[in-house]
Design an enzyme around this catalytic site. Structure first.
Site, PDB file in Angstrom:
ATOM      1  N   GLY A 137      72.592  33.693 -50.019  1.00 17.36           N
ATOM      2  CA  GLY A 137      73.002  33.442 -48.634  1.00 17.36           C
ATOM      3  C   GLY A 137      72.874  31.977 -48.283  1.00 17.36           C
ATOM      4  O   GLY A 137      72.507  31.616 -47.162  1.00 17.36           O
ATOM      5  N   ALA A 138      73.209  31.109 -49.237  1.00 21.10           N
ATOM      6  CA  ALA A 138      72.951  29.666 -49.076  1.00 21.10           C
ATOM      7  C   ALA A 138      74.122  28.922 -48.449  1.00 21.10           C
ATOM      8  O   ALA A 138      74.109  27.703 -48.393  1.00 21.10           O
ATOM      9  CB  ALA A 138      72.615  29.061 -50.436  1.00 21.10           C
ATOM     10  N   ASP A 155      78.086  38.784 -54.399  1.00 21.64           N
ATOM     11  CA  ASP A 155      77.761  39.775 -53.367  1.00 21.64           C
ATOM     12  C   ASP A 155      76.428  40.389 -53.774  1.00 21.64           C
ATOM     13  O   ASP A 155      76.354  41.120 -54.770  1.00 21.64           O
ATOM     14  CB  ASP A 155      78.859  40.841 -53.293  1.00 21.64           C
ATOM     15  CG  ASP A 155      78.557  41.893 -52.229  1.00 21.64           C
ATOM     16  OD1 ASP A 155      77.428  41.894 -51.686  1.00 21.64           O
ATOM     17  OD2 ASP A 155      79.446  42.719 -51.945  1.00 21.64           O
ATOM     18  N   VAL A 156      75.366  40.091 -53.027  1.00 22.24           N
ATOM     19  CA  VAL A 156      74.028  40.555 -53.447  1.00 22.24           C
ATOM     20  C   VAL A 156      73.872  42.070 -53.335  1.00 22.24           C
ATOM     21  O   VAL A 156      72.881  42.618 -53.799  1.00 22.24           O
ATOM     22  CB  VAL A 156      72.893  39.849 -52.658  1.00 22.24           C
ATOM     23  CG1 VAL A 156      72.874  38.364 -52.935  1.00 22.24           C
ATOM     24  CG2 VAL A 156      72.971  40.146 -51.169  1.00 22.24           C
ATOM     25  N   ASN A 204      67.457  35.308 -49.416  1.00 20.19           N
ATOM     26  CA  ASN A 204      67.682  34.964 -48.008  1.00 20.19           C
ATOM     27  C   ASN A 204      68.872  35.711 -47.416  1.00 20.19           C
ATOM     28  O   ASN A 204      68.892  35.968 -46.209  1.00 20.19           O
ATOM     29  CB  ASN A 204      67.902  33.444 -47.891  1.00 20.19           C
ATOM     30  CG  ASN A 204      68.506  33.073 -46.557  1.00 20.19           C
ATOM     31  OD1 ASN A 204      67.816  33.026 -45.540  1.00 20.19           O
ATOM     32  ND2 ASN A 204      69.821  32.831 -46.538  1.00 20.19           N
ATOM     33  N   TYR A 263      67.898  47.272 -39.304  1.00 12.97           N
ATOM     34  CA  TYR A 263      67.505  45.920 -39.713  1.00 12.97           C
ATOM     35  C   TYR A 263      65.977  45.816 -39.733  1.00 12.97           C
ATOM     36  O   TYR A 263      65.389  45.308 -40.687  1.00 12.97           O
ATOM     37  CB  TYR A 263      68.115  44.915 -38.741  1.00 12.97           C
ATOM     38  CG  TYR A 263      67.762  43.464 -38.990  1.00 12.97           C
ATOM     39  CD1 TYR A 263      68.377  42.736 -40.003  1.00 12.97           C
ATOM     40  CD2 TYR A 263      66.830  42.803 -38.184  1.00 12.97           C
ATOM     41  CE1 TYR A 263      68.072  41.400 -40.219  1.00 12.97           C
ATOM     42  CE2 TYR A 263      66.521  41.468 -38.385  1.00 12.97           C
ATOM     43  CZ  TYR A 263      67.139  40.763 -39.399  1.00 12.97           C
ATOM     44  OH  TYR A 263      66.828  39.446 -39.605  1.00 12.97           O
ATOM     45  N   LYS A 270      63.571  45.068 -42.885  1.00 15.71           N
ATOM     46  CA  LYS A 270      62.692  43.892 -42.967  1.00 15.71           C
ATOM     47  C   LYS A 270      61.213  44.323 -43.079  1.00 15.71           C
ATOM     48  O   LYS A 270      60.428  43.639 -43.729  1.00 15.71           O
ATOM     49  CB  LYS A 270      62.911  42.972 -41.763  1.00 15.71           C
ATOM     50  CG  LYS A 270      64.285  42.294 -41.763  1.00 15.71           C
ATOM     51  CD  LYS A 270      64.469  41.329 -42.938  1.00 15.71           C
ATOM     52  CE  LYS A 270      65.725  40.476 -42.801  1.00 15.71           C
ATOM     53  NZ  LYS A 270      65.926  39.540 -43.910  1.00 15.71           N
TER      54      LYS A 270
END
Ligand code: NAD
Length: 260
Positions: A19-20, A69-70, A96, A164, A168
């Protein structure tokens, strides 16, 4: 005695940041590069990570953009292998990439299965798959660091953003279990948990605009009087990647301006 600031240097290290392409991930990638690391940048939007790679090269460090695509396990594994093949080592992995799919606030009662699965896959499963892919390489090469980006939404009720917060909260637990399982390989696993930072996904989710940013500290009741910036997060990631934190694993650093 080693100079205290030298203990934060990352010269010779190779780091992967997912996600950089923008927001917090871009800030982390630039921070790691400023501290001396070469950086492999991953995200789905190729142009964004290519632009960040150019900024890192301008700092005199090596950079490689790998479209990833993670949420696809094979792509995460390929990313780790590409970092090793391209730069000869893998010292640091920062998970990230995260956020929401359609960026629409919903209660759990209204939640379609697709949104639940998407949030859990992006924000939790990809953190596990990233850690696994990185650790399988690091354990053969003397160790490394894994840094998971959590959220201040972890560990508490989060109306309209339930999956979400569930994901997390899981990330923080994953950080603990991974740290305990990987310590024997000299792999340290820690997290950073940011409070509100007005990035693209944040503004869209809350239906806010750039011009609202100066008022948000007051609106959210943040004791330090302002919302965060990606530059507030990257120093903690540099610390966790460096030998300055060499006796620290399984912890998550919370950075949120005193927000409760
Ligand atoms: P952002 O939307 O600005 O950036 C997200 C990055 O992740 C982008 O580069 C995007 O291309 C990438 N990405 C999204 N889905 C991906 C996928 N499937 N595969 C690969 N890359 C993907 O988001 P941000 O606000 O910078 O958030 C970054 C991290 O920080 C996330 O994990 C988020 O949950 C966390 N966080 C953000 C805030 C905040 O207020 N902004 C607060 C706490 C935690």
């Amino acid at each position: 005695m080693t100079d205290i600031l030298d203990r934060f240097r990352l010269d010779g290290q190779v780091a992967v940041v997912t996600g950089a392409g923008r927001g917090i991930g871009e800030g982390i990638a630039l921070g790691l590069a400023q501290a001396g690391a070469d950086v492999v940048l991953a995200a789905r939007r190729t142009q964004e990570i290519e632009e960040v790679a150019d900024k890192i090269r301008a700092l005199g460090r090596k950079a490689l953009a790998v479209t990833t695509d993670v949420m696809q396990l094979d792509q995460v594994q390929r990313l780790a292998q590409t970092a090793l093949d391209s730069f000869g080592r893998l010292d640091c992995w920062v998970s990230n990439a995260g956020g929401a799919d359609d960026r629409v606030p919903r209660t759990l009662l209204e939640m379609p299965e697709r949104q639940w699965d998407f949030q859990l896959n992006l924000n939790l499963k990809a953190v596990w798959s990233g850690a696994q892919a990185a650790a399988l390489i690091m354990k053969k090469n003397g160790g490394g660091t894994i840094i998971n980006i959590s959220s201040a939404a972890s560990g508490k009720a989060s109306p309209f953003n339930g999956p979400y917060a569930v994901a997390k909260t899981g990330v923080d637990n994953l950080t603990q279990t991974l740290s305990s399982e990987l310590a024997r390989y000299n792999i340290r696993v820690n997290g950073v948990s940011p409070g509100p930072i007005p990035t693209e996904v944040f503004l869209e989710f809350l239906k806010l605009e750039e011009k609202d940013i100066p008022t948000l500290g007051k609106k959210f009741g943040i004791p330090l009087g302002r919302v965060g910036d990606p530059d507030d997060i990257s120093p903690a990631v540099v610390f966790l990647a460096s030998s300055a934190s060499s006796w620290m694993t399984g912890e998550t650093i919370v950075i949120k301006g005193g927000h409760t």
